[in-house]
Design an enzyme around this catalytic site. Structure first.
Site, mmCIF file in Angstrom:
data_model
loop_
_atom_site.group_PDB
_atom_site.id
_atom_site.type_symbol
_atom_site.label_atom_id
_atom_site.label_comp_id
_atom_site.label_asym_id
_atom_site.label_seq_id
_atom_site.Cartn_x
_atom_site.Cartn_y
_atom_site.Cartn_z
ATOM 1 N N HIS A 240 0.854 -1.122 0.050
ATOM 2 C CA HIS A 240 -0.081 0.007 0.156
ATOM 3 C C HIS A 240 0.633 1.308 0.085
ATOM 4 C CE1 HIS A 240 -3.301 2.708 0.434
ATOM 5 N NE2 HIS A 240 -3.281 2.649 1.826
ATOM 6 N N CYS A 241 2.085 1.180 -0.081
ATOM 7 C CA CYS A 241 3.126 2.265 0.161
ATOM 8 C C CYS A 241 3.813 2.574 -1.035
ATOM 9 C CB CYS A 241 3.966 2.224 1.192
ATOM 10 S SG CYS A 241 3.118 1.860 2.801
ATOM 11 N N ILE A 242 4.873 1.798 -1.328
ATOM 12 C CA ILE A 242 5.842 2.239 -2.492
ATOM 13 C C ILE A 242 5.485 2.210 -3.947
ATOM 14 C CG2 ILE A 242 8.165 1.501 -3.301
ATOM 15 C CD1 ILE A 242 8.177 1.649 -0.190
#
Ligand SMILES: NC(=O)c1ccc[n+]([C@@H]2O[C@H](COP(=O)([O-])OP(=O)(O)OC[C@H]3O[C@@H](n4cnc5c(N)ncnc54)[C@H](O)[C@@H]3O)[C@@H](O)[C@H]2O)c1
Length: 466
Positions: free
Chosen positions: A296-298
């Site tokens: 869900h981030c990078i």
């Protein structure tokens, strides 16, 4: 001369009275935090919010967890975890405690002292920031906002969200004034699910607010539960720092992915190259190539900065290039699969292909943005019969993006099943998979994670690194 020196006598006394009054209020607030009488509300009980709830509860704070997802609330109430690396025992402790409540009733926001927001910040279908969860939550908070409350956003977002979006909504809808009636800060979440070396308490926490009172309250609060708090001068600095961390990772992963493609053509083992370079004790940080970005981030966060930069007429070329290189990796893996099958005289069409690991990283049950899905989509489109094996995700749950795979179940790990596939792709290198047994079961393995360690001098002709 500043305004303070231009005050007349009466104004000066009024100002001093307000100043003294603020100091009294402030010391009362700090004392309540010190005594852990501050009541904490956490909105969004997912991968970030649930461990945060646990951390505040563990340190003796009274906590209320809020979520719109009733199944999560029911799950906690019945002592069952919905996140694999968060144990049933921990959930049981929360559900048995008089100091913890979880609810879908957002009216209870008015009863807490601090409101910590951990809702999703994905990209929309045009790959632009989807702020709907943050806006919806802020609207809800504004309905119940009380004087003296502290609001902290923890979700990853573009610089300016706290001051330019949330504060504006909160002030306009509640009629209260930031810095005087209520407080607001930004503190990015750096949770690394499944990492045995760090948890919410031991990861240093950046805290930034755009007024001194909010900053002091937020720093004091987090200092009670986090080993190291890092105050910065504004919410925008804190928002930008979080983005820089993830852009740094995206860019460096892209670099090693590009290196992988080059080394592949030159028939040089990129992993051996990286390990050799990593022996330099300074000036090098090891990153490993893979089948594409996940989580869900990078894959998402860098584009929050690109979007905001456009407002200033700026292009973010590093971010775009890293995205381009990383996004090309699933196709690289598919191309390798086509070649590997071809060497065995087989076509993709009609071949049975096993994807090992659909979680986006090892030892977690989170499959958001996992590169397994574009790889499965591409192979299925070419006519392959695609199955998967993942001990962490026995059945593919509902998700925003991969509904075409919803409900599919992991195959079993047994000799007959695994051995029957024409090709096995290792996409996620979970620790509880027996890779040496896999070596004996399959005669065509595409290893995108260097999970199978083979002596470089003894190349095995049925393992393809991708
Ligand atoms: N997962 C990670 O490893 C990680 C790490 C660092 C930062 N973050 C950031 O933290 C934020 C949250 O991520 P996450 O992984 O916990 O997401 P998640 O999807 O696991 O959890 C979010 C929760 O918020 C709930 N929710 C959605 N809308 C809501 C609303 N209006 N009111 C109340 N609850 C609502 C959802 O039901 C869900 O339970 C994101 O901004 C993410 O980028 C995540």
């Amino acid at each position: 001369m500043n305004d303070f020196y231009q005050l007349n006598g009466a104004e000066f006394h009024t100002f001093r009275a307000i100043f003294v009054y603020m100091n009294i209020i402030m010391s009362e607030v700090l004392e309540r935090i010190e005594k852990k009488e501050f009541k904490i509300g956490i909105i969004g009980l997912g991968y970030v919010g649930l461990p945060l709830l646990w951390t505040f509860h563990k340190h003796g704070f009274n906590v209320i967890g809020f979520d719109v997802d009733e199944s999560k609330i029911n799950s906690i109430d019945s002592g069952k975890s919905y996140i694999k690396h968060f144990s049933h025992e921990q959930i049981q402790i929360l559900s048995d405690s008089d100091e913890c409540m979880v609810t879908t009733d957002f009216k209870k926001i008015s009863s807490v002292d601090a409101i910590l927001i951990c809702v999703p910040t994905p990209l929309d279908r045009f790959r632009e920031p989807d702020m709907s969860f943050v806006v919806e939550t802020t609207n809800t908070v504004s309905q119940y906002l009380q004087k003296g409350q502290l609001v902290v956003l923890e979700s990853t977002t573009w610089p300016g969200t706290t001051d330019e979006l949330m504060t504006v909504i909160l002030e306009r809808r509640s009629g209260l004034k930031v810095g005087e009636d209520f407080h607001i800060a930004y503190s990015p979440e750096r949770e690394d699910p499944g990492n045995p070396d760090f948890d919410t308490q031991t990861i240093p926490k950046i805290v930034g607010a755009s007024n001194e009172v909010s900053q002091q309250i937020a720093v004091s609060l987090y200092s009670k539960v986090i080993d190291k708090v890092v105050p910065v001068s504004s919410a925008k600095v804190a928002e930008s720092a979080k983005l820089l961390e993830n852009i740094f990772r995206s860019v460096n992963i892209a670099l090693v992915n590009e290196m992988k493609v080059i080394m592949d053509v030159m028939d040089i083992d990129v992993h051996e190259v990286i390990d050799a370079a990593a022996t330099k004790p300074f000036g090098f940080m090891k990153f490993t190539p893979g089948p594409g970005l996940g989580g869900h981030c990078i894959p998402i966060d860098p584009f929050y900065l690109s979007w905001k930069a456009r407002e200033y007429g700026l292009n973010t070329r590093f971010i775009e290039l890293a995205g381009e290189v990383n996004n090309a990796m699933p196709q690289f893996v598919v191309d390798k699969t086509i070649l590997a099958l071809n060497e065995q005289g087989k076509a993709v069409k009609g071949s049975s292909i096993l994807i090992m690991g659909i979680a986006y990283k090892p030892n977690v049950d989170d499959m958001r943005e996992s590169p397994s899905f574009p790889i499965m989509d591409k192979l299925a489109k070419l006519g392959a019969n695609v199955e998967y094996y993942d001990p962490w995700i026995p059945k593919i749950p509902k998700s925003r993006e991969h509904m075409n795979w919803f409900g599919k179940e992991s195959v079993n790990w047994d000799k007959k099943t695994i051995g029957a596939f024409d090709c096995v792709l290792i996409i996620t290198d979970h620790k509880d998979i027996d890779y040496s047994e896999l070596l004996t079961l399959s005669n065509c393995i595409i290893d995108t994670r260097n999970a199978i360690k083979v002596d470089p001098l003894k190349k095995l002709n049925h393992i393809y690194k991708a």
